[in-house]
Design an enzyme around this catalytic site. Structure first.
Site, PDB file in Angstrom:
ATOM      1  CG  HIS A  46     -50.084  58.541  45.815  1.00 36.40           C
ATOM      2  ND1 HIS A  46     -50.213  59.457  46.825  1.00 36.40           N
ATOM      3  CD2 HIS A  46     -48.925  57.866  46.053  1.00 36.40           C
ATOM      4  CE1 HIS A  46     -49.182  59.341  47.656  1.00 36.40           C
ATOM      5  NE2 HIS A  46     -48.391  58.389  47.203  1.00 36.40           N
ATOM      6  CG  ASP A 159     -40.310  59.036  45.456  1.00 38.35           C
ATOM      7  OD1 ASP A 159     -39.696  59.679  46.315  1.00 38.35           O
ATOM      8  OD2 ASP A 159     -41.553  58.898  45.471  1.00 38.35           O
ATOM      9  CB  SER A 195     -47.575  61.628  51.601  1.00 40.09           C
ATOM     10  OG  SER A 195     -48.062  60.878  50.514  1.00 40.09           O
TER      11      SER A 195
END
Ligand code: PAF
Length: 294
Positions: A46, A159, A195
């Site tokens: 992130h 992703d 995560s």
């Protein structure tokens, strides 16, 4: 003795109206607005998106919202890690102008009835194994786009399908937003940051390496001249089975349509979703083109 200075955490807003006023002010000053949508539990993956956005934009908003509509009934919405204080600390000193932390009630008011339905590449891979997932993702991302009105939005390539679909959505719905896709960040041993890695026991953490190793194997096979997709897929499955991973899918697909390919003679995405114990992980790798993530 020198006083220790700690960077201040960026201002956090729960109220979209107050955030909107700040963003509008930045827009009036001609600053490009960047958006990094996240569900929190921030890790270095992130933070690489955050740093890229802060470098490229005049005003950067990070959103932290664990979006209920993208989780299936038997998925980990309730247990998804929520680490707001640590997330705000992690964002300190990174050039972020605002963090948006809306409540679920504010994002989905009573009577909420409108969703973004995606077809085509949304129906395969994650779409097949997590029905409704991309409907939830597209809905919340469109809402965040409408609330922040960014010029650029940043997504991680881990992703892969999500990033592809966000590109599709802005094109299909004529949204004036550039979708920037940043490289996967990996642990030194190859595990893609996620995560959900916090769920892994030490033994599962070791076995989870089969995922990145299977992708690496695919890349090596292609680099050594194997083009037959069935051969490559069989070797990938073998590698995953050796560590007892339960596979949802192993795919070699066209990176734009996500249709399966038979021959790897052009850039192809290799994608895996597999469960290590109770934890479902995804990862991917581009084959047939120079990789920047070796
Ligand atoms: O990638 C994620 O963390 C989420 O799917 C996103 C884009 C923040 C939407 O909830």
């Amino acid at each position: 003795m020198k006083a220790q200075t700690t960077a201040a955490t960026p201002p956090a807003f729960t109220d979209a109206v107050a955030l909107g006023a700040l963003v509008a002010d930045a827009r009036r000053q001609g600053k490009p607005i960047g958006l990094v949508p996240t569900m929190g539990a921030l890790h270095a993956g992130h933070l690489s998106l955050v740093d890229t956005a802060a470098r490229e934009c005049g005003f950067t908003v990070v959103t932290i919202f664990v979006n209920p509509t993208q989780f299936g009934p038997n998925e980990d919405f309730a247990s998804y890690p929520r680490t707001l204080d640590a997330d705000l600390q992690a964002l300190a000193g990174r050039g972020i102008d605002a963090v948006f932390v809306p409540s679920t009630d504010a994002m989905y008011r009573p009577g909420h009835s409108t969703y973004v339905e995606m077809a085509g590449p949304a129906l395969v891979l994650e779409g097949e194994f997590r029905p409704g997932h991309f409907r939830g993702v597209a809905t919340v991302v469109l809402k965040l786009f409408n609330l922040v009105r960014p010029d650029r939005a940043y997504f991680g390539r881990k992703d892969f399908q999500q990033a592809l679909l966000m590109r599709r959505m802005v094109e299909d719905l004529n949204l004036p937003i550039a979708i920037e896709v940043c490289p996967i960040v990996r642990e030194p041993d190859g595990l893609a940051l996620s995560s959900r890695n916090v769920y892994l026991s030490p033994d599962e953490r070791r076995r989870a390496l089969a995922i990145s190793q299977s992708l690496r194997l695919a890349r090596e096979l292609v680099e050594r001249g194997t083009t037959d997709a069935r051969t490559i897929l069989a070797r990938m499955h073998e590698r995953l089975a050796a560590d007892d991973l339960r596979v949802d899918y192993v795919a070699l697909a066209d990176p734009n349509t996500l249709e399966p390919v038979d021959v790897v003679n052009r850039p192809v995405v290799a994608a895996i979703a597999a469960r290590v114990g109770a934890t479902r992980l995804i990862d991917n790798e581009m084959l047939g083109e120079a990789s920047s993530e070796k």
